[in-house]
Design an enzyme around this catalytic site. Structure first.
Site, PDB file in Angstrom:
ATOM      1  CG  ASP A   7      -1.711   1.278   1.382  1.00  0.00           C
ATOM      2  OD1 ASP A   7      -1.814   2.028   0.394  1.00  0.00           O
ATOM      3  OD2 ASP A   7      -2.245   1.521   2.490  1.00  0.00           O
ATOM      4  CE  LYS A  69      -1.647   7.123  -3.393  1.00  0.00           C
ATOM      5  NZ  LYS A  69      -2.198   6.114  -2.469  1.00  0.00           N
ATOM      6  CD  GLU A 147      -5.063   3.638  -2.417  1.00  0.00           C
ATOM      7  OE1 GLU A 147      -5.963   4.378  -1.950  1.00  0.00           O
ATOM      8  OE2 GLU A 147      -3.905   4.036  -2.625  1.00  0.00           O
ATOM      9  CG  ASP A 169      -9.555   3.927   0.581  1.00  0.00           C
ATOM     10  OD1 ASP A 169      -9.046   4.553   1.524  1.00  0.00           O
ATOM     11  OD2 ASP A 169      -8.894   3.270  -0.231  1.00  0.00           O
TER      12      ASP A 169
END
Length: 566
Positions: A7, A69, A147, A169
Protein backbone atom coordinates in the site's frame (compact mmCIF):
# COMPACT_ATOMS: atom_id res chain seq x y z
CA UNK A 1 11.46 -15.65 -3.87
CA UNK A 2 8.27 -14.00 -2.67
CA UNK A 3 5.49 -11.78 -4.01
CA UNK A 4 4.30 -9.11 -1.60
CA UNK A 5 1.50 -6.57 -1.52
CA UNK A 6 2.25 -2.87 -0.98
CA UNK A 7 0.00 0.00 0.00
CA UNK A 8 1.89 3.06 -1.27
CA UNK A 9 -0.01 5.69 0.69
CA UNK A 10 -0.02 9.47 0.90
CA UNK A 11 0.59 9.57 4.66
CA UNK A 12 1.84 6.05 5.43
CA UNK A 13 2.85 3.02 3.40
CA UNK A 14 2.81 -0.64 4.37
CA UNK A 15 3.75 -4.05 3.00
CA UNK A 16 2.26 -7.49 3.63
CA UNK A 17 2.72 -11.05 2.45
CA UNK A 18 0.21 -13.84 1.96
CA UNK A 19 0.64 -16.87 4.23
CA UNK A 20 -1.48 -20.02 4.70
CA UNK A 21 -2.92 -18.29 7.80
CA UNK A 22 -3.86 -15.18 5.81
CA UNK A 23 -2.14 -11.86 5.04
CA UNK A 24 0.69 -10.91 7.41
CA UNK A 25 2.02 -7.37 7.78
CA UNK A 26 5.77 -6.87 7.37
CA UNK A 27 7.44 -4.74 10.07
CA UNK A 28 9.83 -2.00 9.02
CA UNK A 29 13.32 -1.34 10.38
CA UNK A 30 11.91 0.15 13.61
CA UNK A 31 9.48 -2.76 14.11
CA UNK A 32 6.32 -0.90 13.02
CA UNK A 33 3.83 -1.95 10.32
CA UNK A 34 3.38 1.59 8.97
CA UNK A 35 6.20 3.52 7.30
CA UNK A 36 5.52 7.27 7.00
CA UNK A 37 5.63 8.30 3.33
CA UNK A 38 8.18 11.01 4.07
CA UNK A 39 11.64 11.48 2.54
CA UNK A 40 14.41 13.72 3.83
CA UNK A 41 18.11 14.43 3.53
CA UNK A 42 20.26 14.04 6.64
CA UNK A 43 23.18 16.35 7.42
CA UNK A 44 25.63 13.84 5.88
CA UNK A 45 23.67 13.77 2.62
CA UNK A 46 22.15 10.34 3.18
CA UNK A 47 18.44 9.81 2.52
CA UNK A 48 16.05 9.22 5.40
CA UNK A 49 12.74 7.46 4.79
CA UNK A 50 9.93 6.93 7.26
CA UNK A 51 9.70 7.93 10.90
CA UNK A 52 13.09 9.64 11.10
CA UNK A 53 12.20 11.80 8.09
CA UNK A 54 8.75 12.61 9.48
CA UNK A 55 10.24 13.84 12.76
CA UNK A 56 12.34 16.32 10.74
CA UNK A 57 9.41 17.94 8.90
CA UNK A 58 9.23 20.77 11.43
CA UNK A 59 12.97 21.10 12.16
CA UNK A 60 14.31 20.70 8.61
CA UNK A 61 11.40 21.58 6.25
CA UNK A 62 13.76 22.64 3.48
CA UNK A 63 15.24 19.11 3.40
CA UNK A 64 12.10 17.03 3.98
CA UNK A 65 9.05 16.33 1.84
CA UNK A 66 5.73 14.53 2.44
CA UNK A 67 2.37 14.00 0.70
CA UNK A 68 4.08 13.67 -2.70
CA UNK A 69 1.66 10.96 -3.84
CA UNK A 70 -0.68 13.75 -4.90
CA UNK A 71 1.94 14.91 -7.41
CA UNK A 72 2.29 11.54 -9.16
CA UNK A 73 2.38 11.97 -12.92
CA UNK A 74 2.35 15.77 -12.69
CA UNK A 75 6.01 16.53 -13.43
CA UNK A 76 6.23 18.42 -10.13
CA UNK A 77 9.79 18.68 -8.78
CA UNK A 78 10.64 18.83 -5.06
CA UNK A 79 13.92 20.56 -4.27
CA UNK A 80 15.69 19.42 -1.14
CA UNK A 81 18.97 20.58 0.37
CA UNK A 82 22.35 20.37 -1.34
CA UNK A 83 20.79 21.33 -4.66
CA UNK A 84 19.10 17.93 -5.11
CA UNK A 85 15.71 17.73 -6.81
CA UNK A 86 13.33 14.77 -7.05
CA UNK A 87 10.25 13.99 -9.10
CA UNK A 88 7.36 12.38 -7.17
CA UNK A 89 8.14 9.06 -8.90
CA UNK A 90 11.65 9.18 -7.44
CA UNK A 91 10.41 10.06 -3.96
CA UNK A 92 7.94 7.18 -4.17
CA UNK A 93 10.75 4.94 -5.41
CA UNK A 94 12.75 5.74 -2.27
CA UNK A 95 9.79 4.69 -0.11
CA UNK A 96 9.41 1.51 -2.18
CA UNK A 97 13.14 0.76 -1.82
CA UNK A 98 12.76 1.06 1.94
CA UNK A 99 9.74 -1.29 1.95
CA UNK A 100 11.59 -3.71 -0.33
CA UNK A 101 14.59 -3.81 2.03
CA UNK A 102 12.27 -4.36 5.02
CA UNK A 103 10.46 -7.21 3.27
CA UNK A 104 13.64 -8.98 2.17
CA UNK A 105 15.12 -8.66 5.66
CA UNK A 106 11.93 -9.98 7.27
CA UNK A 107 11.30 -12.82 4.80
CA UNK A 108 14.94 -13.76 4.35
CA UNK A 109 14.60 -13.93 0.57
CA UNK A 110 14.68 -11.70 -2.48
CA UNK A 111 11.41 -10.42 -3.88
CA UNK A 112 10.20 -11.84 -7.16
CA UNK A 113 7.47 -9.26 -7.61
CA UNK A 114 5.07 -6.92 -5.85
CA UNK A 115 1.43 -5.92 -6.24
CA UNK A 116 0.97 -2.20 -5.52
CA UNK A 117 -2.32 -0.54 -4.63
CA UNK A 118 -3.38 2.75 -6.22
CA UNK A 119 -6.44 4.96 -5.72
CA UNK A 120 -9.28 3.64 -7.85
CA UNK A 121 -9.60 7.06 -9.43
CA UNK A 122 -5.93 7.36 -10.44
CA UNK A 123 -5.88 8.02 -14.18
CA UNK A 124 -3.58 6.33 -16.68
CA UNK A 125 -0.77 8.87 -16.22
CA UNK A 126 -0.81 8.46 -12.43
CA UNK A 127 -0.85 4.67 -12.71
CA UNK A 128 2.09 4.74 -15.10
CA UNK A 129 3.92 7.04 -12.69
CA UNK A 130 3.43 4.44 -9.96
CA UNK A 131 4.95 1.77 -12.20
CA UNK A 132 7.83 4.12 -13.00
CA UNK A 133 8.43 4.45 -9.24
CA UNK A 134 8.49 0.66 -8.85
CA UNK A 135 10.95 0.29 -11.71
CA UNK A 136 13.20 2.99 -10.26
CA UNK A 137 13.12 1.08 -6.96
CA UNK A 138 14.22 -2.12 -8.72
CA UNK A 139 10.90 -3.74 -7.86
CA UNK A 140 9.17 -5.84 -10.56
CA UNK A 141 5.46 -4.95 -10.74
CA UNK A 142 2.95 -6.23 -13.27
CA UNK A 143 -0.26 -5.78 -11.31
CA UNK A 144 -1.79 -2.69 -9.78
CA UNK A 145 -4.87 -3.14 -7.61
CA UNK A 146 -7.36 -0.43 -6.75
CA UNK A 147 -7.24 0.48 -3.06
CA UNK A 148 -10.93 -0.11 -2.25
CA UNK A 149 -10.78 -3.38 -4.18
CA UNK A 150 -7.79 -4.44 -2.07
CA UNK A 151 -9.68 -3.47 1.10
CA UNK A 152 -12.67 -5.50 -0.01
CA UNK A 153 -10.40 -8.48 -0.73
CA UNK A 154 -9.01 -8.36 2.81
CA UNK A 155 -12.48 -7.87 4.27
CA UNK A 156 -14.02 -10.67 2.20
CA UNK A 157 -11.27 -13.21 2.93
CA UNK A 158 -11.34 -12.38 6.63
CA UNK A 159 -15.11 -12.14 7.23
CA UNK A 160 -16.49 -14.57 4.63
CA UNK A 161 -19.68 -12.48 4.71
CA UNK A 162 -21.85 -12.21 1.62
CA UNK A 163 -23.92 -9.39 0.19
CA UNK A 164 -23.50 -5.89 -1.24
CA UNK A 165 -20.75 -3.92 0.49
CA UNK A 166 -19.70 -0.31 -0.02
CA UNK A 167 -16.02 0.48 0.68
CA UNK A 168 -15.51 4.08 1.85
CA UNK A 169 -11.77 4.78 1.52
CA UNK A 170 -10.59 8.16 2.82
CA UNK A 171 -6.81 8.21 3.09
CA UNK A 172 -4.37 11.01 3.67
CA UNK A 173 -4.58 12.42 0.16
CA UNK A 174 -7.26 10.62 -1.85
CA UNK A 175 -10.88 9.48 -1.56
CA UNK A 176 -12.27 6.37 -3.23
CA UNK A 177 -15.59 4.58 -2.98
CA UNK A 178 -16.36 1.17 -4.46
CA UNK A 179 -19.48 -0.94 -4.36
CA UNK A 180 -18.93 -4.71 -4.40
CA UNK A 181 -20.97 -7.87 -4.23
CA UNK A 182 -19.56 -10.81 -2.31
CA UNK A 183 -21.03 -14.28 -2.83
CA UNK A 184 -19.68 -17.84 -2.76
CA UNK A 185 -16.04 -16.74 -2.86
CA UNK A 186 -16.64 -14.31 -5.74
CA UNK A 187 -15.87 -10.63 -5.10
CA UNK A 188 -17.33 -8.56 -7.90
CA UNK A 189 -16.71 -4.81 -8.11
CA UNK A 190 -19.86 -3.19 -9.46
CA UNK A 191 -18.83 0.48 -9.49
CA UNK A 192 -16.10 2.82 -8.30
CA UNK A 193 -15.72 6.59 -8.04
CA UNK A 194 -13.53 9.04 -6.17
CA UNK A 195 -11.60 12.28 -5.80
CA UNK A 196 -7.79 12.16 -6.04
CA UNK A 197 -7.45 15.60 -4.42
CA UNK A 198 -9.44 15.00 -1.23
CA UNK A 199 -8.15 13.33 1.93
CA UNK A 200 -7.16 13.66 5.55
CA UNK A 201 -4.49 16.23 4.64
CA UNK A 202 -7.26 18.64 3.64
CA UNK A 203 -8.93 18.33 7.05
CA UNK A 204 -5.53 18.91 8.71
CA UNK A 205 -4.95 22.00 6.55
CA UNK A 206 -8.42 23.24 7.52
CA UNK A 207 -7.57 22.91 11.21
CA UNK A 208 -4.23 24.61 10.64
CA UNK A 209 -6.12 27.53 9.12
CA UNK A 210 -8.41 27.74 12.17
CA UNK A 211 -5.43 27.70 14.55
CA UNK A 212 -3.58 30.32 12.51
CA UNK A 213 -6.66 32.54 12.40
CA UNK A 214 -7.07 32.27 16.18
CA UNK A 215 -3.46 33.35 16.64
CA UNK A 216 -3.66 36.18 14.14
CA UNK A 217 -1.08 34.78 11.72
CA UNK A 218 -1.14 33.82 8.05
CA UNK A 219 -0.03 30.33 7.05
CA UNK A 220 1.45 31.51 3.78
CA UNK A 221 3.61 34.49 3.04
CA UNK A 222 5.88 35.67 5.82
CA UNK A 223 5.59 32.62 8.08
CA UNK A 224 8.85 30.63 7.89
CA UNK A 225 8.56 27.08 6.52
CA UNK A 226 9.60 25.55 9.86
CA UNK A 227 6.88 27.38 11.77
CA UNK A 228 4.30 26.54 9.12
CA UNK A 229 5.28 22.88 9.47
CA UNK A 230 4.89 23.23 13.25
CA UNK A 231 1.34 24.58 12.83
CA UNK A 232 0.47 21.62 10.59
CA UNK A 233 1.94 19.24 13.17
CA UNK A 234 -0.18 20.80 15.91
CA UNK A 235 -3.23 20.68 13.62
CA UNK A 236 -2.68 16.95 13.08
CA UNK A 237 -2.46 16.44 16.85
CA UNK A 238 -5.65 18.48 17.38
CA UNK A 239 -7.41 16.41 14.71
CA UNK A 240 -6.48 13.24 16.53
CA UNK A 241 -7.49 14.76 19.86
CA UNK A 242 -10.94 15.66 18.54
CA UNK A 243 -11.50 12.00 17.69
CA UNK A 244 -11.97 11.27 21.39
CA UNK A 245 -12.98 14.61 22.89
CA UNK A 246 -15.46 17.42 22.11
CA UNK A 247 -12.69 20.00 22.47
CA UNK A 248 -8.89 19.87 22.26
CA UNK A 249 -6.49 22.44 23.70
CA UNK A 250 -3.07 23.14 22.27
CA UNK A 251 0.09 25.11 22.98
CA UNK A 252 2.58 26.07 20.32
CA UNK A 253 5.74 28.13 20.08
CA UNK A 254 5.36 30.57 17.19
CA UNK A 255 7.30 33.73 16.42
CA UNK A 256 9.17 33.34 19.74
CA UNK A 257 5.93 33.30 21.70
CA UNK A 258 4.12 30.46 23.42
CA UNK A 259 0.57 30.58 22.13
CA UNK A 260 -2.41 28.71 23.55
CA UNK A 261 -5.85 27.95 22.25
CA UNK A 262 -8.58 25.37 21.82
CA UNK A 263 -10.62 23.98 18.94
CA UNK A 264 -14.11 22.59 19.53
CA UNK A 265 -15.26 19.62 17.49
CA UNK A 266 -18.50 21.44 16.59
CA UNK A 267 -16.54 24.37 15.13
CA UNK A 268 -14.26 22.04 13.18
CA UNK A 269 -17.20 20.11 11.75
CA UNK A 270 -18.97 23.31 10.73
CA UNK A 271 -15.83 24.56 8.96
CA UNK A 272 -15.42 21.14 7.26
CA UNK A 273 -18.86 21.31 5.61
CA UNK A 274 -17.46 22.02 2.10
CA UNK A 275 -15.09 19.04 2.35
CA UNK A 276 -17.91 16.79 3.58
CA UNK A 277 -20.05 17.95 0.68
CA UNK A 278 -17.32 16.84 -1.76
CA UNK A 279 -17.56 13.32 -0.34
CA UNK A 280 -21.18 12.98 -1.43
CA UNK A 281 -20.75 13.21 -5.21
CA UNK A 282 -18.52 10.10 -5.60
CA UNK A 283 -20.86 8.17 -3.29
CA UNK A 284 -23.88 9.09 -5.37
CA UNK A 285 -22.07 8.29 -8.63
CA UNK A 286 -20.99 4.84 -7.41
CA UNK A 287 -24.52 3.98 -6.27
CA UNK A 288 -26.06 5.22 -9.53
CA UNK A 289 -23.54 3.39 -11.74
CA UNK A 290 -23.98 0.15 -9.79
CA UNK A 291 -27.76 0.21 -10.06
CA UNK A 292 -28.02 -0.27 -6.30
CA UNK A 293 -30.07 1.60 -3.72
CA UNK A 294 -29.08 2.38 -0.15
CA UNK A 295 -31.52 -0.28 1.03
CA UNK A 296 -29.66 -2.89 -1.03
CA UNK A 297 -26.42 -2.49 0.94
CA UNK A 298 -25.50 -5.09 3.53
CA UNK A 299 -22.60 -3.14 5.00
CA UNK A 300 -20.27 -0.16 4.74
CA UNK A 301 -16.54 -0.73 5.34
CA UNK A 302 -14.38 2.23 6.40
CA UNK A 303 -10.81 2.32 5.06
CA UNK A 304 -8.05 4.88 5.59
CA UNK A 305 -6.86 6.64 8.74
CA UNK A 306 -9.01 9.71 8.08
CA UNK A 307 -12.17 7.64 8.62
CA UNK A 308 -11.38 7.64 12.34
CA UNK A 309 -12.68 11.20 12.54
CA UNK A 310 -16.11 11.21 14.25
CA UNK A 311 -17.41 13.65 11.63
CA UNK A 312 -16.73 11.05 8.91
CA UNK A 313 -18.31 8.16 10.81
CA UNK A 314 -21.31 10.33 11.63
CA UNK A 315 -21.66 11.33 7.96
CA UNK A 316 -21.55 7.71 6.82
CA UNK A 317 -24.07 6.66 9.47
CA UNK A 318 -26.47 9.45 8.44
CA UNK A 319 -26.13 8.80 4.72
CA UNK A 320 -26.56 5.03 4.90
CA UNK A 321 -28.80 4.73 7.92
CA UNK A 322 -26.48 2.25 9.65
CA UNK A 323 -23.28 2.11 11.61
CA UNK A 324 -20.21 1.35 9.46
CA UNK A 325 -18.22 -1.86 9.91
CA UNK A 326 -15.04 -1.01 11.82
CA UNK A 327 -13.58 -4.39 12.81
CA UNK A 328 -10.93 -4.14 10.07
CA UNK A 329 -7.89 -1.91 10.69
CA UNK A 330 -8.42 1.10 8.39
CA UNK A 331 -4.68 1.84 8.31
CA UNK A 332 -3.47 -1.58 7.16
CA UNK A 333 -6.42 -3.24 5.40
CA UNK A 334 -5.30 -2.07 1.93
CA UNK A 335 -1.82 -3.58 2.39
CA UNK A 336 -3.42 -6.81 3.58
CA UNK A 337 -5.70 -6.84 0.54
CA UNK A 338 -2.75 -6.22 -1.78
CA UNK A 339 -1.13 -9.27 -0.16
CA UNK A 340 -4.29 -11.30 -0.92
CA UNK A 341 -4.01 -10.15 -4.56
CA UNK A 342 -0.34 -11.19 -4.51
CA UNK A 343 -1.44 -14.58 -3.20
CA UNK A 344 -3.97 -14.88 -6.01
CA UNK A 345 -1.29 -14.00 -8.53
CA UNK A 346 1.01 -16.64 -7.05
CA UNK A 347 -1.89 -19.14 -7.14
CA UNK A 348 -1.74 -20.07 -3.46
CA UNK A 349 -3.89 -23.12 -2.75
CA UNK A 350 -5.73 -21.45 0.15
CA UNK A 351 -7.17 -18.93 -2.33
CA UNK A 352 -8.30 -21.44 -4.96
CA UNK A 353 -11.96 -20.67 -4.30
CA UNK A 354 -11.56 -16.87 -4.32
CA UNK A 355 -12.42 -15.02 -7.55
CA UNK A 356 -11.94 -11.26 -7.89
CA UNK A 357 -13.45 -9.11 -10.63
CA UNK A 358 -12.89 -5.40 -11.13
CA UNK A 359 -14.13 -2.51 -13.23
CA UNK A 360 -12.65 0.07 -15.56
CA UNK A 361 -12.74 3.23 -13.39
CA UNK A 362 -12.79 5.76 -16.26
CA UNK A 363 -14.60 6.03 -19.58
CA UNK A 364 -12.38 5.18 -22.57
CA UNK A 365 -13.21 6.66 -25.94
CA UNK A 366 -12.10 8.52 -29.04
CA UNK A 367 -12.40 12.05 -30.38
CA UNK A 368 -14.95 12.52 -33.18
CA UNK A 369 -16.09 15.61 -35.08
CA UNK A 370 -19.69 16.81 -34.94
CA UNK A 371 -21.18 19.06 -37.64
CA UNK A 372 -18.02 18.46 -39.67
CA UNK A 373 -19.20 20.29 -42.83
CA UNK A 374 -20.41 23.44 -41.04
CA UNK A 375 -18.88 26.38 -39.21
CA UNK A 376 -20.06 24.78 -35.97
CA UNK A 377 -17.72 21.79 -36.32
CA UNK A 378 -16.47 20.67 -32.89
CA UNK A 379 -14.66 17.69 -31.47
CA UNK A 380 -16.39 15.63 -28.79
CA UNK A 381 -15.61 12.46 -26.87
CA UNK A 382 -17.26 9.29 -28.16
CA UNK A 383 -17.31 6.70 -25.34
CA UNK A 384 -16.36 3.17 -26.41
CA UNK A 385 -16.09 1.58 -22.93
CA UNK A 386 -18.15 3.36 -20.29
CA UNK A 387 -16.77 3.81 -16.78
CA UNK A 388 -17.47 0.97 -14.33
CA UNK A 389 -17.75 -1.64 -17.08
CA UNK A 390 -16.70 -5.03 -15.66
CA UNK A 391 -13.28 -6.13 -16.92
CA UNK A 392 -12.13 -7.81 -19.03
CA UNK A 393 -14.39 -6.05 -21.55
CA UNK A 394 -14.49 -5.53 -25.31
CA UNK A 395 -16.63 -2.94 -27.12
CA UNK A 396 -16.72 -1.63 -30.71
CA UNK A 397 -18.07 1.43 -32.51
CA UNK A 398 -18.09 2.38 -36.19
CA UNK A 399 -16.84 5.76 -37.44
CA UNK A 400 -16.90 7.22 -40.96
CA UNK A 401 -14.91 9.74 -42.97
CA UNK A 402 -16.09 13.35 -42.80
CA UNK A 403 -14.48 14.88 -45.93
CA UNK A 404 -14.56 14.03 -49.61
CA UNK A 405 -11.43 12.18 -50.77
CA UNK A 406 -10.22 11.79 -47.19
CA UNK A 407 -7.24 9.38 -47.07
CA UNK A 408 -6.53 9.24 -43.35
CA UNK A 409 -8.42 8.76 -40.09
CA UNK A 410 -6.61 9.75 -36.89
CA UNK A 411 -8.05 7.67 -34.04
CA UNK A 412 -7.24 9.69 -30.92
CA UNK A 413 -7.71 7.68 -27.70
CA UNK A 414 -8.78 9.39 -24.47
CA UNK A 415 -9.65 8.51 -20.88
CA UNK A 416 -12.09 10.59 -18.83
CA UNK A 417 -15.64 11.79 -18.36
CA UNK A 418 -15.62 15.19 -20.09
CA UNK A 419 -17.50 15.81 -23.34
CA UNK A 420 -14.49 17.78 -24.58
CA UNK A 421 -11.52 15.57 -25.51
CA UNK A 422 -8.96 18.18 -24.44
CA UNK A 423 -10.30 18.00 -20.88
CA UNK A 424 -9.60 14.26 -20.72
CA UNK A 425 -6.33 12.29 -20.53
CA UNK A 426 -4.83 11.60 -23.96
CA UNK A 427 -3.54 8.02 -24.20
CA UNK A 428 -2.30 8.07 -27.79
CA UNK A 429 -3.22 8.10 -31.47
CA UNK A 430 -3.51 5.49 -34.24
CA UNK A 431 -3.25 6.82 -37.83
CA UNK A 432 -5.30 4.76 -40.31
CA UNK A 433 -5.17 4.96 -44.12
CA UNK A 434 -8.46 4.74 -46.09
CA UNK A 435 -9.23 4.82 -49.85
CA UNK A 436 -10.38 8.09 -51.40
CA UNK A 437 -14.17 8.29 -51.47
CA UNK A 438 -17.04 10.70 -50.85
CA UNK A 439 -17.52 11.84 -47.25
CA UNK A 440 -19.19 9.13 -45.19
CA UNK A 441 -18.48 6.36 -47.68
CA UNK A 442 -15.56 4.82 -45.82
CA UNK A 443 -16.18 3.17 -42.45
CA UNK A 444 -13.79 1.94 -39.80
CA UNK A 445 -14.70 -0.19 -36.82
CA UNK A 446 -12.89 0.85 -33.63
CA UNK A 447 -12.71 -1.89 -31.00
CA UNK A 448 -11.47 -1.35 -27.43
CA UNK A 449 -10.47 -4.31 -25.27
CA UNK A 450 -9.50 -3.60 -21.64
CA UNK A 451 -8.03 -6.27 -19.36
CA UNK A 452 -7.66 -6.71 -15.60
CA UNK A 453 -4.03 -5.53 -15.66
CA UNK A 454 -5.07 -2.14 -17.06
CA UNK A 455 -3.93 -2.81 -20.64
CA UNK A 456 -6.08 -1.26 -23.37
CA UNK A 457 -5.92 -2.83 -26.83
CA UNK A 458 -7.30 -0.69 -29.65
CA UNK A 459 -7.98 -2.27 -33.04
CA UNK A 460 -9.13 -0.20 -36.03
CA UNK A 461 -10.46 -2.18 -39.03
CA UNK A 462 -11.16 -0.47 -42.37
CA UNK A 463 -14.23 -2.33 -43.65
CA UNK A 464 -13.70 -1.72 -47.37
CA UNK A 465 -10.10 -3.00 -47.46
CA UNK A 466 -10.01 -5.36 -44.49
CA UNK A 467 -6.81 -3.71 -43.22
CA UNK A 468 -6.42 -3.74 -39.44
CA UNK A 469 -4.33 -1.49 -37.24
CA UNK A 470 -3.70 -2.61 -33.67
CA UNK A 471 -1.99 -0.96 -30.73
CA UNK A 472 -1.77 -1.80 -27.04
CA UNK A 473 -1.83 1.00 -24.49
CA UNK A 474 -0.68 -0.72 -21.33
CA UNK A 475 0.43 0.51 -17.94
CA UNK A 476 3.80 1.41 -19.34
CA UNK A 477 6.14 4.26 -18.49
CA UNK A 478 5.63 8.02 -18.53
CA UNK A 479 9.41 8.41 -18.74
CA UNK A 480 11.22 7.10 -21.80
CA UNK A 481 13.76 4.30 -21.48
CA UNK A 482 16.80 6.58 -21.51
CA UNK A 483 15.39 8.83 -18.80
CA UNK A 484 14.34 5.85 -16.67
CA UNK A 485 17.83 4.37 -16.95
CA UNK A 486 19.44 7.70 -16.04
CA UNK A 487 17.18 8.25 -13.02
CA UNK A 488 17.62 4.63 -11.91
CA UNK A 489 21.41 5.10 -11.93
CA UNK A 490 21.08 8.40 -10.04
CA UNK A 491 18.88 6.83 -7.35
CA UNK A 492 21.21 3.84 -7.06
CA UNK A 493 24.06 6.24 -6.30
CA UNK A 494 22.17 7.92 -3.47
CA UNK A 495 23.25 6.77 -0.03
CA UNK A 496 20.31 5.47 1.97
CA UNK A 497 20.56 5.57 5.75
CA UNK A 498 21.50 2.05 6.99
CA UNK A 499 18.54 -0.05 8.17
CA UNK A 500 20.31 -0.99 11.39
CA UNK A 501 20.55 2.72 12.25
CA UNK A 502 16.90 3.52 11.48
CA UNK A 503 15.68 3.41 15.08
CA UNK A 504 18.63 5.47 16.35
CA UNK A 505 18.06 8.12 13.69
CA UNK A 506 14.32 8.23 14.39
CA UNK A 507 14.97 8.80 18.11
CA UNK A 508 17.55 11.51 17.39
CA UNK A 509 15.16 13.23 14.96
CA UNK A 510 12.45 13.16 17.62
CA UNK A 511 14.90 14.65 20.14
CA UNK A 512 15.84 17.41 17.69
CA UNK A 513 12.16 18.26 17.22
CA UNK A 514 11.75 18.49 21.01
CA UNK A 515 14.85 20.66 21.29
CA UNK A 516 13.44 23.08 18.70
CA UNK A 517 10.23 23.53 20.69
CA UNK A 518 11.59 23.68 24.26
CA UNK A 519 13.49 26.46 25.99
CA UNK A 520 15.67 27.02 29.02
CA UNK A 521 16.67 24.12 31.27
CA UNK A 522 14.50 21.58 29.46
CA UNK A 523 16.16 22.41 26.15
CA UNK A 524 19.57 22.03 27.76
CA UNK A 525 18.49 18.69 29.20
CA UNK A 526 17.58 17.46 25.71
CA UNK A 527 20.99 18.50 24.36
CA UNK A 528 22.80 16.70 27.19
CA UNK A 529 20.62 13.60 26.79
CA UNK A 530 21.31 13.49 23.04
CA UNK A 531 25.05 13.70 23.64
CA UNK A 532 24.91 10.84 26.18
CA UNK A 533 22.81 8.71 23.83
CA UNK A 534 25.20 9.23 20.92
CA UNK A 535 28.16 8.21 23.08
CA UNK A 536 26.38 5.20 24.57
CA UNK A 537 24.97 3.84 21.32
CA UNK A 538 28.38 3.85 19.61
CA UNK A 539 29.77 1.64 22.38
CA UNK A 540 26.78 -0.70 22.77
CA UNK A 541 25.64 -3.68 20.77
CA UNK A 542 22.87 -6.27 20.84
CA UNK A 543 20.79 -6.23 24.01
CA UNK A 544 22.82 -3.34 25.42
CA UNK A 545 21.96 -1.18 22.41
CA UNK A 546 18.27 -2.05 22.77
CA UNK A 547 18.39 -1.05 26.43
CA UNK A 548 20.09 2.26 25.58
CA UNK A 549 17.42 3.02 23.00
CA UNK A 550 14.61 2.09 25.40
CA UNK A 551 16.03 4.38 28.09
CA UNK A 552 16.41 7.27 25.64
CA UNK A 553 12.86 6.77 24.30
CA UNK A 554 11.47 6.73 27.87
CA UNK A 555 13.30 9.98 28.63
CA UNK A 556 11.83 11.57 25.49
CA UNK A 557 8.37 10.40 26.57
CA UNK A 558 8.82 12.15 29.92
CA UNK A 559 9.91 15.33 28.18
CA UNK A 560 6.86 15.10 25.94
CA UNK A 561 4.68 15.09 29.05
CA UNK A 562 6.23 18.35 30.26
CA UNK A 563 6.55 20.30 27.04
CA UNK A 564 3.76 22.19 25.32
CA UNK A 565 0.67 20.06 25.05
CA UNK A 566 1.30 19.37 21.38
Amino acid sequence: MAIIGIDLGTTNSAAAVWTPEGPRLIPNAVGEPLTPSVVGLDSDGSVLVGRAARERLATHPERTVASFKRWMGSGHVARLGRGQSFRPEELSALVLKSLKADAEAHLGTALAEAVISVPAYFNDIQRKATLDAARLAGLPVERLVNEPTAAALAYGVESRREGAVLVFDLGGGTFDVSLLELYEGVMEVRATAGDVALGGDDFTALLAGLIAADQGIALDGALPPGERARVLRVAEAVKRGLTGAPETRYEILLCDRVRQGAVARARFEEAAAPLLHRLRAPLERALTDSGKRLADLDGVVLVGGATRMPVIRSLVARLFGRLPLVHVDPDTVVAQGAAVQAGLKARHAALDEVVMTDVCPFTLGIAVTENARTAAATQVMLPIIERNAAVPVSRAHAVTTIHDDQTRIAVQVFQGESLRPDDNVALGEIPVTVPKAPAGAETAEVRFTYDINGALEVEVAVLSTGLRHRQVFRNGANLDEAELDARFAALAAIKLAPRDQAENRALLARAEALYAELRGEMRQHVAERVARFERAITEASGADAAAVRAAFAADLDRLDDHRFRF
